[in-house]
Design an enzyme around this catalytic site. Structure first.
Site, mmCIF file in Angstrom:
data_model
loop_
_atom_site.group_PDB
_atom_site.id
_atom_site.type_symbol
_atom_site.label_atom_id
_atom_site.label_comp_id
_atom_site.label_asym_id
_atom_site.label_seq_id
_atom_site.Cartn_x
_atom_site.Cartn_y
_atom_site.Cartn_z
ATOM 1 N N GLY A 13 0.820 -1.213 0.000
ATOM 2 C CA GLY A 13 0.000 0.000 0.000
ATOM 3 C C GLY A 13 0.851 1.259 0.000
ATOM 4 N N GLN A 14 0.173 2.394 0.213
ATOM 5 C CA GLN A 14 0.850 3.694 0.119
ATOM 6 C C GLN A 14 2.032 3.784 1.090
ATOM 7 O OE1 GLN A 14 -1.241 7.188 1.500
ATOM 8 N NE2 GLN A 14 -0.004 8.562 0.262
ATOM 9 N N ASP A 36 1.026 -9.209 1.804
ATOM 10 C CA ASP A 36 -0.160 -8.442 1.396
ATOM 11 C C ASP A 36 -1.152 -9.433 0.786
ATOM 12 O OD1 ASP A 36 -0.325 -5.084 0.667
ATOM 13 O OD2 ASP A 36 -1.902 -6.390 -0.109
ATOM 14 N N ASP A 51 -3.642 -12.953 3.925
ATOM 15 C CA ASP A 51 -4.833 -12.224 4.362
ATOM 16 C C ASP A 51 -4.736 -12.185 5.885
ATOM 17 O OD1 ASP A 51 -7.285 -11.375 5.261
ATOM 18 O OD2 ASP A 51 -8.437 -12.574 3.817
ATOM 19 N N TYR A 141 -14.172 4.217 10.346
ATOM 20 C CA TYR A 141 -12.704 4.155 10.368
ATOM 21 C C TYR A 141 -12.171 4.736 11.686
ATOM 22 C CZ TYR A 141 -7.935 5.471 8.772
ATOM 23 O OH TYR A 141 -6.579 5.640 8.622
ATOM 24 N N LYS A 145 -10.186 2.942 14.762
ATOM 25 C CA LYS A 145 -8.858 3.379 15.212
ATOM 26 C C LYS A 145 -8.884 3.696 16.708
ATOM 27 C CE LYS A 145 -6.377 3.164 11.420
ATOM 28 N NZ LYS A 145 -5.334 2.140 11.265
HETATM 29 P P1 NAD Z 1 -3.330 1.363 1.729
HETATM 30 O O1 NAD Z 1 -4.779 1.136 1.529
HETATM 31 O O2 NAD Z 1 -2.577 2.144 0.715
HETATM 32 O O3 NAD Z 1 -2.582 -0.030 1.931
HETATM 33 C C1 NAD Z 1 -3.110 -1.077 2.684
HETATM 34 C C2 NAD Z 1 -2.540 -2.368 2.144
HETATM 35 O O4 NAD Z 1 -3.125 -3.424 2.905
HETATM 36 C C3 NAD Z 1 -2.898 -2.610 0.672
HETATM 37 O O5 NAD Z 1 -1.737 -2.951 -0.072
HETATM 38 C C4 NAD Z 1 -3.877 -3.774 0.721
HETATM 39 O O6 NAD Z 1 -3.769 -4.642 -0.403
HETATM 40 C C5 NAD Z 1 -3.471 -4.463 1.992
HETATM 41 N N1 NAD Z 1 -4.562 -5.253 2.579
HETATM 42 C C6 NAD Z 1 -5.875 -4.977 2.543
HETATM 43 N N2 NAD Z 1 -6.563 -5.956 3.151
HETATM 44 C C7 NAD Z 1 -5.655 -6.855 3.571
HETATM 45 C C8 NAD Z 1 -5.752 -8.085 4.257
HETATM 46 N N3 NAD Z 1 -6.946 -8.610 4.608
HETATM 47 N N4 NAD Z 1 -4.614 -8.748 4.572
HETATM 48 C C9 NAD Z 1 -3.405 -8.246 4.183
HETATM 49 N N5 NAD Z 1 -3.263 -7.114 3.495
HETATM 50 C C10 NAD Z 1 -4.374 -6.415 3.207
HETATM 51 O O7 NAD Z 1 -3.168 2.032 3.174
HETATM 52 P P2 NAD Z 1 -1.963 2.928 3.706
HETATM 53 O O8 NAD Z 1 -2.262 4.327 3.348
HETATM 54 O O9 NAD Z 1 -0.669 2.330 3.353
HETATM 55 O O10 NAD Z 1 -2.246 2.813 5.278
HETATM 56 C C11 NAD Z 1 -1.620 1.843 6.077
HETATM 57 C C12 NAD Z 1 -2.073 2.053 7.506
HETATM 58 O O11 NAD Z 1 -1.779 3.405 7.917
HETATM 59 C C13 NAD Z 1 -3.573 1.888 7.744
HETATM 60 O O12 NAD Z 1 -3.784 1.316 9.012
HETATM 61 C C14 NAD Z 1 -4.101 3.289 7.738
HETATM 62 O O13 NAD Z 1 -5.261 3.409 8.489
HETATM 63 C C15 NAD Z 1 -2.954 4.032 8.386
HETATM 64 N N6 NAD Z 1 -2.968 5.456 8.056
HETATM 65 C C16 NAD Z 1 -2.690 5.880 6.778
HETATM 66 C C17 NAD Z 1 -2.716 7.237 6.484
HETATM 67 C C18 NAD Z 1 -2.415 7.743 5.106
HETATM 68 O O14 NAD Z 1 -2.578 8.962 4.855
HETATM 69 N N7 NAD Z 1 -1.952 6.909 4.196
HETATM 70 C C19 NAD Z 1 -3.057 8.164 7.490
HETATM 71 C C20 NAD Z 1 -3.386 7.693 8.755
HETATM 72 C C21 NAD Z 1 -3.312 6.331 9.035
HETATM 73 C C1 AKB Z 2 -7.645 8.903 5.401
HETATM 74 O O1 AKB Z 2 -7.883 9.981 4.824
HETATM 75 O O2 AKB Z 2 -8.497 8.024 5.624
HETATM 76 C C2 AKB Z 2 -6.249 8.695 5.911
HETATM 77 C C3 AKB Z 2 -6.133 9.121 7.330
HETATM 78 C C4 AKB Z 2 -5.881 10.516 7.666
HETATM 79 O O3 AKB Z 2 -6.271 8.304 8.215
HETATM 80 N N1 AKB Z 2 -5.328 9.378 5.052
#
Ligand code: NAD
Ligand code: AKB
Length: 312
Positions: A13-14, A36, A51, A141, A145
């Site tokens: 993911g991101q 993943d 998963d 969400y 959290k």
């Molecule tokens: P994302 O959606 O880009 O990546 C999540 C990854 O998890 C994906 O590659 C997806 O394929 C994988 N995934 C989904 N379901 C799955 C499963 N059942 N088993 C295994 N893998 C699975 O999310 P992200 O932006 O990389 O965020 C990662 C974490 O950081 C999350 O907990 C998110 O809530 C948290 N977060 C992200 C941000 C942000 O701005 N990116 C901000 C706050 C919190």
């Molecule tokens: C979202 O917008 O859901 C995330 C976060 C701030 O948790 N980037």
């Protein structure tokens, strides 16, 4: 350092793609196992399809690689979670329980689990939101959290689990695409600016939100994980401040490089989510406990984003 064996869950993911790159440099590629549900065409190895809801497979992978630390990134983000609330709750909570239980049983030593500014809600003070304040999230969400934070602290207090967490703001980077959040516009806007010189934003012009450039977020994550345990005094999740801006301000920052760039506004269901979140974050505890300090502001981030994104 190389005695650590790290499993990243949700590595494609991101955040995972950039985190994996940095952890591999630090601990050695062979000691960072990516996993993943989605396998990429050019997948970084070692990789395991996993998963996180499959507890047996998780246990097998942890044993196979003698994993000591888990970074749990698999989750549904704010916008996607509103479309599928039951599944979001299942994934976001049970994924966490599976990892917390591995640590409770002494099978792994350390966990990183990210929380979010989404733990706050409409009754929270929105400017310089403090670490400890009213928290009444009104998105599925944010509720997941907040419950996750409570469980992390509970497992630390009752079972001695070394779990560490940051309430990330919206994260912005050029190496990977965002995965379904409310802050995603702040990544899309750079791509559209380079490609079409115009962007239609799904939030209104004045919607300020806390944001952070990905290199700062990755550095914070690794600094928190490397900090001596006694410095990690908060075991729910740390506030982390970076940049705060609204769509009009990021557009103005882009115009310093692309003067003809235009932005229009068509708010959708994500507007209500953004309206329930803070505008800026007070991260005094992270600064005092483990020395957090952000490096990027809006203009330095814009410069790097525009220099590095390759127009599609
Ligand atoms: P994302 O959606 O880009 O990546 C999540 C990854 O998890 C994906 O590659 C997806 O394929 C994988 N995934 C989904 N379901 C799955 C499963 N059942 N088993 C295994 N893998 C699975 O999310 P992200 O932006 O990389 O965020 C990662 C974490 O950081 C999350 O907990 C998110 O809530 C948290 N977060 C992200 C941000 C942000 O701005 N990116 C901000 C706050 C919190
Ligand atoms: C979202 O917008 O859901 C995330 C976060 C701030 O948790 N980037």
């Amino acid at each position: 350092m190389s005695t650590e064996r790290i499993l990243i869950i949700g590595s494609n993911g991101q955040i995972g793609l950039e985190l994996a790159e940095n952890l591999r440099k630090l601990y050695g590629s062979e000691n960072v196992i990516c996993s993943d549900v989605r396998k990429l065409d050019h997948q970084i190895e070692p990789f395991e399809s996993l998963d996180i809801l499959d507890q047996t497979k998780l246990y097998e992978i942890v044993k196979k690689y003698n994993i000591t630390q888990v970074y749990l990134l698999a989750a549904l983000l704010s916008a996607t979670a509103e479309k599928n609330p039951k599944f979001a709750w299942d994934l976001n909570m049970n994924g966490l329980f599976h990892v917390l239980d591995l640590a409770k049983e002494g099978i792994i030593n350390k966990i990183y689990w990210p929380s979010s500014i989404a733990v706050f809600g409409p009754s929270t003070p929105r400017v310089n939101t403090p670490q400890y304040t009213v928290m009444e999230p009104n998105t599925i969400y944010g509720i997941s959290k907040q419950a996750g934070e409570r469980y992390c602290e509970y497992y630390h207090q009752k079972h001695g689990v070394d779990v560490r967490s940051i309430r990330y703001p919206g994260l912005i980077g050029w190496k990977s695409a965002p995965g379904g959040g409310t802050t995603d516009y702040a990544v899309h806007i750079y791509h559209e600016a380079l490609k079409n010189k115009t962007y239609q934003c799904f939030l209104s012009a004045e919607t300020a939100l806390p944001m952070m450039y990905m290199p700062d977020a990755i550095r914070a994550t690794i600094e928190l994980m490397e900090a001596p345990a006694e410095q990690v005094k908060i075991r729910s999740s740390y506030n982390l401040g970076g940049i705060s801006f609204n769509p009009e301000e990021i557009a103005a920052s882009i115009r310093k490089h692309i003067p003809s760039f235009t932005i229009s506004y068509q708010p959708d269901f994500r507007q209500a989510i953004a309206d329930s979140w803070p505008q800026s974050i007070d991260d005094t505890e992270a600064r005092n406990h483990w020395g957090w300090k952000p490096a990027f502001d809006l203009d330095s981030m814009t410069k790097e984003m525009l220099e590095n994104i390759k127009p599609a």
